[in-house]
Design a protein around this motif. Sequence first.
Motif, PDB file in Angstrom:
ATOM      1  N   GLU A  12       0.817  -1.202   0.000  1.00 55.77           N
ATOM      2  CA  GLU A  12       0.000   0.000   0.000  1.00 55.77           C
ATOM      3  C   GLU A  12       0.857   1.262   0.000  1.00 55.77           C
ATOM      4  N   MET A  13       2.022   1.174   0.596  1.00 52.01           N
ATOM      5  CA  MET A  13       2.936   2.327   0.626  1.00 52.01           C
ATOM      6  C   MET A  13       3.658   2.529  -0.686  1.00 52.01           C
ATOM      7  N   GLY A  14       3.497   1.614  -1.618  1.00 46.31           N
ATOM      8  CA  GLY A  14       4.083   1.784  -2.946  1.00 46.31           C
ATOM      9  C   GLY A  14       5.331   0.982  -3.192  1.00 46.31           C
ATOM     10  N   PHE A  15       5.715   0.111  -2.290  1.00 39.78           N
ATOM     11  CA  PHE A  15       6.896  -0.707  -2.508  1.00 39.78           C
ATOM     12  C   PHE A  15       6.591  -1.798  -3.526  1.00 39.78           C
ATOM     13  N   ASP A  16       7.606  -2.169  -4.295  1.00 45.70           N
ATOM     14  CA  ASP A  16       7.468  -3.260  -5.244  1.00 45.70           C
ATOM     15  C   ASP A  16       7.257  -4.578  -4.487  1.00 45.70           C
ATOM     16  N   ARG A  17       6.481  -5.481  -5.078  1.00 51.28           N
ATOM     17  CA  ARG A  17       6.162  -6.730  -4.390  1.00 51.28           C
ATOM     18  C   ARG A  17       7.416  -7.536  -4.086  1.00 51.28           C
ATOM     19  N   ASN A  18       8.348  -7.633  -5.046  1.00 54.32           N
ATOM     20  CA  ASN A  18       9.570  -8.413  -4.809  1.00 54.32           C
ATOM     21  C   ASN A  18      10.333  -7.868  -3.610  1.00 54.32           C
ATOM     22  N   ARG A  19      10.431  -6.522  -3.540  1.00 53.21           N
ATOM     23  CA  ARG A  19      11.155  -5.915  -2.418  1.00 53.21           C
ATOM     24  C   ARG A  19      10.415  -6.142  -1.101  1.00 53.21           C
ATOM     25  N   ALA A  20       9.088  -5.993  -1.139  1.00 54.22           N
ATOM     26  CA  ALA A  20       8.306  -6.159   0.081  1.00 54.22           C
ATOM     27  C   ALA A  20       8.405  -7.584   0.604  1.00 54.22           C
ATOM     28  N   GLU A  21       8.266  -8.569  -0.293  1.00 55.40           N
ATOM     29  CA  GLU A  21       8.355  -9.961   0.142  1.00 55.40           C
ATOM     30  C   GLU A  21       9.736 -10.279   0.709  1.00 55.40           C
ATOM     31  N   ARG A  22      10.789  -9.748   0.051  1.00 53.80           N
ATOM     32  CA  ARG A  22      12.151 -10.021   0.531  1.00 53.80           C
ATOM     33  C   ARG A  22      12.378  -9.373   1.900  1.00 53.80           C
ATOM     34  N   ALA A  23      11.818  -8.173   2.107  1.00 53.06           N
ATOM     35  CA  ALA A  23      11.997  -7.494   3.389  1.00 53.06           C
ATOM     36  C   ALA A  23      11.295  -8.239   4.510  1.00 53.06           C
ATOM     37  N   VAL A  24      10.054  -8.700   4.258  1.00 45.89           N
ATOM     38  CA  VAL A  24       9.306  -9.421   5.290  1.00 45.89           C
ATOM     39  C   VAL A  24      10.022 -10.707   5.670  1.00 45.89           C
ATOM     40  N   ALA A  25      10.499 -11.436   4.655  1.00 45.36           N
ATOM     41  CA  ALA A  25      11.164 -12.702   4.931  1.00 45.36           C
ATOM     42  C   ALA A  25      12.504 -12.492   5.620  1.00 45.36           C
ATOM     43  N   SER A  26      13.250 -11.453   5.208  1.00 48.81           N
ATOM     44  CA  SER A  26      14.601 -11.239   5.746  1.00 48.81           C
ATOM     45  C   SER A  26      14.566 -10.774   7.181  1.00 48.81           C
ATOM     46  N   THR A  27      13.487 -10.060   7.587  1.00 43.61           N
ATOM     47  CA  THR A  27      13.400  -9.579   8.974  1.00 43.61           C
ATOM     48  C   THR A  27      12.677 -10.555   9.882  1.00 43.61           C
ATOM     49  N   GLY A  28      12.259 -11.698   9.347  1.00 44.68           N
ATOM     50  CA  GLY A  28      11.589 -12.691  10.184  1.00 44.68           C
ATOM     51  C   GLY A  28      10.238 -12.241  10.669  1.00 44.68           C
ATOM     52  N   ASN A  29       9.588 -11.368   9.887  1.00 39.44           N
ATOM     53  CA  ASN A  29       8.240 -10.894  10.236  1.00 39.44           C
ATOM     54  C   ASN A  29       8.203 -10.265  11.638  1.00 39.44           C
ATOM     55  N   GLN A  30       9.218  -9.395  11.902  1.00 41.22           N
ATOM     56  CA  GLN A  30       9.292  -8.753  13.213  1.00 41.22           C
ATOM     57  C   GLN A  30       8.520  -7.437  13.262  1.00 41.22           C
ATOM     58  N   GLY A  31       7.960  -7.009  12.164  1.00 45.88           N
ATOM     59  CA  GLY A  31       7.175  -5.779  12.176  1.00 45.88           C
ATOM     60  C   GLY A  31       7.500  -4.893  10.989  1.00 45.88           C
ATOM     61  N   ILE A  32       6.639  -3.901  10.794  1.00 47.80           N
ATOM     62  CA  ILE A  32       6.768  -3.011   9.653  1.00 47.80           C
ATOM     63  C   ILE A  32       8.015  -2.131   9.750  1.00 47.80           C
ATOM     64  N   GLU A  33       8.395  -1.695  10.970  1.00 49.08           N
ATOM     65  CA  GLU A  33       9.565  -0.829  11.123  1.00 49.08           C
ATOM     66  C   GLU A  33      10.835  -1.555  10.715  1.00 49.08           C
ATOM     67  N   GLN A  34      10.949  -2.829  11.166  1.00 44.51           N
ATOM     68  CA  GLN A  34      12.134  -3.596  10.801  1.00 44.51           C
ATOM     69  C   GLN A  34      12.168  -3.837   9.296  1.00 44.51           C
ATOM     70  N   ALA A  35      11.008  -4.066   8.699  1.00 47.76           N
ATOM     71  CA  ALA A  35      10.968  -4.284   7.254  1.00 47.76           C
ATOM     72  C   ALA A  35      11.382  -3.031   6.495  1.00 47.76           C
ATOM     73  N   MET A  36      10.911  -1.869   6.929  1.00 46.07           N
ATOM     74  CA  MET A  36      11.289  -0.617   6.259  1.00 46.07           C
ATOM     75  C   MET A  36      12.772  -0.321   6.449  1.00 46.07           C
ATOM     76  N   ASP A  37      13.284  -0.568   7.658  1.00 52.96           N
ATOM     77  CA  ASP A  37      14.724  -0.376   7.880  1.00 52.96           C
ATOM     78  C   ASP A  37      15.542  -1.246   6.927  1.00 52.96           C
TER      79      ASP A  37
END
Length: 293
Positions: A12-37
Amino acid sequence: MSDLTTLESLLEMGFDRNRAERAVASTGNQGIEQAMDWLMEHENDPDIDEPYKPPVLEAPDDEQEPSLGDASGVASGEGSQIGDADKKFMTEEEKLQQVKRLEELMRVKQAERRERERAEELEKEKQRRKQGQELQQIRSKIQDDDMKKLAELRQREKMEDKMARQRVKEKIARDREERARKFGGEGTSSTSSVQPSPVSPTSQGPPPTKKEYDESRIQVRLLDGSTITAVFKAQEPLAAVRVYVQVNGNTPEGQDFTLLSPYPRHVYTDLDMEKPLKELGLVPSAVLVVTKK
């Protein structure tokens, strides 16, 4: 908040799906702040836009464990059910407010990153200035060393020139003393050996021969009007008189000068300096004047 909710928020914030999925997986689903960082730190990774493939882990007894952060948004077990529940009870207004909060959080994160980059750039600039100052100090030290060496060389040259002048002065003094002793001895012996002889009024002899002089008495008038006098050999070159004036006169150091005869007026050139005094007509005595060249 489930993986699906975090992933949806990033989309919803405009991130590409590939980037969003990689961020969620790489941070272990610890939250939106960790994913954005993670997205801000890895936005320049070469594989950031490649499709994300979650790792497949084999569980004991050939049972598959549910994967973390499914890239397709499909979750297994209770995680999927919780995600569906979260999605079901979130209204559009709540969803919009959450997106706004996340965008504000993103702006804060970006501002923090810019501030951190600015601080790093300031630190780099301080290091560059420090290195520049150290380099300038090294250059100044090298220049000072070169100036000291040049000053020592000039001092040594000046001392050598002074010693050379002193040697010339001593040589002229020795020559003058030798001429004075010789001149005085010849005068004494000639006066003691000469006896008056009676001259017959009726005797007529040959005409007297011209006396040959082997010395010349030179008087030199200096630039300030004072005079110095010395005796030179008749066969000595005029350059000897010039050296004597240069050493014993009060001519300023570095001042070039020449010699002239007032009566008749004649300015002596560099060629005349090699000629003997007798050839120039300066025997047995002469007066010379020092003039600026």
